[in-house]
Structures are given as structure tokens and as C-alpha cells.
Design a protein around this motif. Sequence first.
Motif, PDB file in Angstrom:
ATOM      1  N   THR A   1     -65.848 112.488 -53.782  1.00 48.41           N
ATOM      2  CA  THR A   1     -66.993 111.981 -54.520  1.00 48.41           C
ATOM      3  C   THR A   1     -67.616 110.792 -53.806  1.00 48.41           C
ATOM      4  O   THR A   1     -66.953 110.084 -53.051  1.00 48.41           O
ATOM      5  N   SER A   2     -68.903 110.570 -54.078  1.00 43.74           N
ATOM      6  CA  SER A   2     -69.604 109.419 -53.540  1.00 43.74           C
ATOM      7  C   SER A   2     -69.235 108.181 -54.351  1.00 43.74           C
ATOM      8  O   SER A   2     -69.001 108.261 -55.554  1.00 43.74           O
ATOM      9  N   PRO A   3     -69.191 107.004 -53.720  1.00 42.07           N
ATOM     10  CA  PRO A   3     -68.897 105.788 -54.469  1.00 42.07           C
ATOM     11  C   PRO A   3     -70.065 105.330 -55.339  1.00 42.07           C
ATOM     12  O   PRO A   3     -69.915 104.408 -56.131  1.00 42.07           O
ATOM     13  N   TYR A   4     -71.240 105.941 -55.185  1.00 49.93           N
ATOM     14  CA  TYR A   4     -72.407 105.541 -55.956  1.00 49.93           C
ATOM     15  C   TYR A   4     -72.549 106.403 -57.198  1.00 49.93           C
ATOM     16  O   TYR A   4     -72.656 107.624 -57.109  1.00 49.93           O
ATOM     17  N   GLU A   5     -72.568 105.768 -58.376  1.00 60.01           N
ATOM     18  CA  GLU A   5     -72.721 106.497 -59.620  1.00 60.01           C
ATOM     19  C   GLU A   5     -74.191 106.752 -59.931  1.00 60.01           C
ATOM     20  O   GLU A   5     -74.548 107.784 -60.488  1.00 60.01           O
ATOM     21  N   ASN A   6     -75.069 105.806 -59.605  1.00 62.70           N
ATOM     22  CA  ASN A   6     -76.491 105.961 -59.859  1.00 62.70           C
ATOM     23  C   ASN A   6     -77.094 106.905 -58.830  1.00 62.70           C
ATOM     24  O   ASN A   6     -76.976 106.690 -57.631  1.00 62.70           O
ATOM     25  N   ILE A   7     -77.747 107.953 -59.274  1.00 61.95           N
ATOM     26  CA  ILE A   7     -78.212 108.984 -58.352  1.00 61.95           C
ATOM     27  C   ILE A   7     -79.292 108.469 -57.409  1.00 61.95           C
ATOM     28  O   ILE A   7     -79.373 108.880 -56.251  1.00 61.95           O
ATOM     29  N   GLY A   8     -80.131 107.530 -57.889  1.00 55.88           N
ATOM     30  CA  GLY A   8     -81.165 106.970 -57.023  1.00 55.88           C
ATOM     31  C   GLY A   8     -80.579 106.145 -55.893  1.00 55.88           C
ATOM     32  O   GLY A   8     -80.985 106.271 -54.732  1.00 55.88           O
ATOM     33  N   GLU A   9     -79.607 105.279 -56.234  1.00 55.72           N
ATOM     34  CA  GLU A   9     -78.957 104.467 -55.208  1.00 55.72           C
ATOM     35  C   GLU A   9     -78.155 105.343 -54.258  1.00 55.72           C
ATOM     36  O   GLU A   9     -78.100 105.086 -53.056  1.00 55.72           O
TER      37      GLU A   9
END
Length: 303
Positions: free
Chosen positions: A8-16
Motif C-alpha cells: 500500500t501507499s503511505p498516502y491516505e489522501n488520494i490527491g496527495e
Amino acid sequence: MKECRYLTSPYENIGERRVELWRRSIFLFNKSQREVGPFFEAGYKEFFCEPKTVEKLTPDIIGFSDEFFCVLDISMSNQKGQEMKKYESVSLTEYLKTLFPSDVDRKNGGFPFLVTDLLPTTIYKGYNLIQVYQPGQAVIERITDERLLDSLNNWTGFLLPVPSYGILAVPESTEEELKPKLAGIFKKIAADDDEMTSEGVIQLLLGDLYASFSQSSRSNLRKKVENICKLVSDGALSDYAKYDHENKSIQISVDASNPQSRAKFSRSIDSWLKSITFSYFQEFRDLDDVNENIEEDMEDYED
């Protein structure tokens, strides 16, 4: 095709997450004082974002070395690999050849590259895969440029944070993803009691990479910005904002000397950020990974 582990990506916000993935993809063709991107190391020191090919396709990035070019597509989707085969035999337009001249007729360096921040559950045939989060890695199927092949085989990912390039958004950012970034720009316009064109706004959004995106992709971003500016001028910020349809610009006026006026404007911005526009659901209706938490980390408007 073969099965592959899922990271998984460490970014939860899809825009960031989208913007950071683009930053890391760009850094493949760049270097810092302490790290070198694998494409840069192989001689691919020029790149262009979202160009048209002779076949009327629009990959996210085409990179250029003296003898070769490479095609990259950037994706957060698990299923993107099924679409990569269309980039296998693309050709450079005369415009791209003029923009990045070479003494030789550049050859395609191999299968296209799918760049992602996570490894899909399934890897299909017909492309090379680059995962740009640790453990960063390249899954190679076919590369004809030996120098690039060696560079990617020796690459173990980025150990340090990549440059931001001043990017706040990219042309494929949705209107909902643009809102937090535009909120900050609107506050700046208000603080300066100024006016800004949509072109000026997208220059701030694309940062140092403004000229690296094609005119058509900048135009797509500009339309989204103009639509948002019209909506806030008629709605959430109607007490402060005025949109000039002829000049494609927005003017925002707030009594900066009055703390109550500043606080009211800040509350209006916050209320707008929390609202979800109908276009949000249209833009995301085909995505499985939808993050409905809107970023609310904008600083309060102050003098």
C-alpha cells in the motif's frame, strides 16, 4: 501473467497520493545532490509530460536519451496493466523530435513502463513495472537499451524524499482534489486584495513543471480551475469573489484590517472545503479506491 505481492501507499489522501506519485516518477529522470534517478543515470535527461504520439495516444511521460526514447504511464489502479500494450509500438511526432532534437533517429527503448506506488495483485505481459515506494524495484520484461537495463537492474529505490518541484496538483487531478490547493491560492489572492487569471493559477499548481506539460494537458487543468472559480464566485465565496469571464480571472476582496471579516472569510473557505460537489461523484464513479476525506490542513487566513 504472474501474481505479485501488494504494497500500500503511505498516502491516505488520494490527491496527495497522486501528486507524490508524479513527483517520484519525474525524479526517475532527475538527480539531487545525494540521489540519481535510474533513467537519468542511463542518459534520459529530457522528458515531456502528457504528449501526443503519432498514433494519437497520450502517455503520461516520454523520456529522451541521445539514442532512445521511453514511454511511461503513471497509475494508482490495480488494473492499469491491461491497457499498457497499446504503448508498445508508439512513434514520436515531428513536434517532439523538434522539441528534443537528436543527431540520430531515436528508437523505442523497449516495452512501455508502468509506474506505480504499489504493486498490483497481478502483473500482465507486455510492459515493464516500476514501483517507486520502498522497497522500490523494477520488474523488467523487455528493455533494448542496455544502459537503461543495467541502471534499472541496479536500482533499489529512492532512499530519501524526492524534490517537490513545487507541484501542488497535476492535470489529471480532479476538481475535488484541487479544492484544498485552490483554497490556499484564494487566501493569497484575498491577502493581496488582488486578481489572478486561470493561467496564473495553473502556473502555481504545476510549479517548476509547468513548461514540462503539454499545452493540451495544461488546458484540461485550466478548464477545471475556471469551473471552480465560477462556482465559488456564484456560491460559497460570492460575498468576496468576482469572476471575470472575459479575462478568465478571479478577484477576491476581504477587509484585511478587520479581524471579523478575515474570520468570516476563513469560515467560508472551510465550509466550501467540506462540501462535496456533484462533479466529485462523476469523476470517481469508476474508481474503487475513493478517499472521501477532504484535506483540511489549510492554514487560517491571517494578515
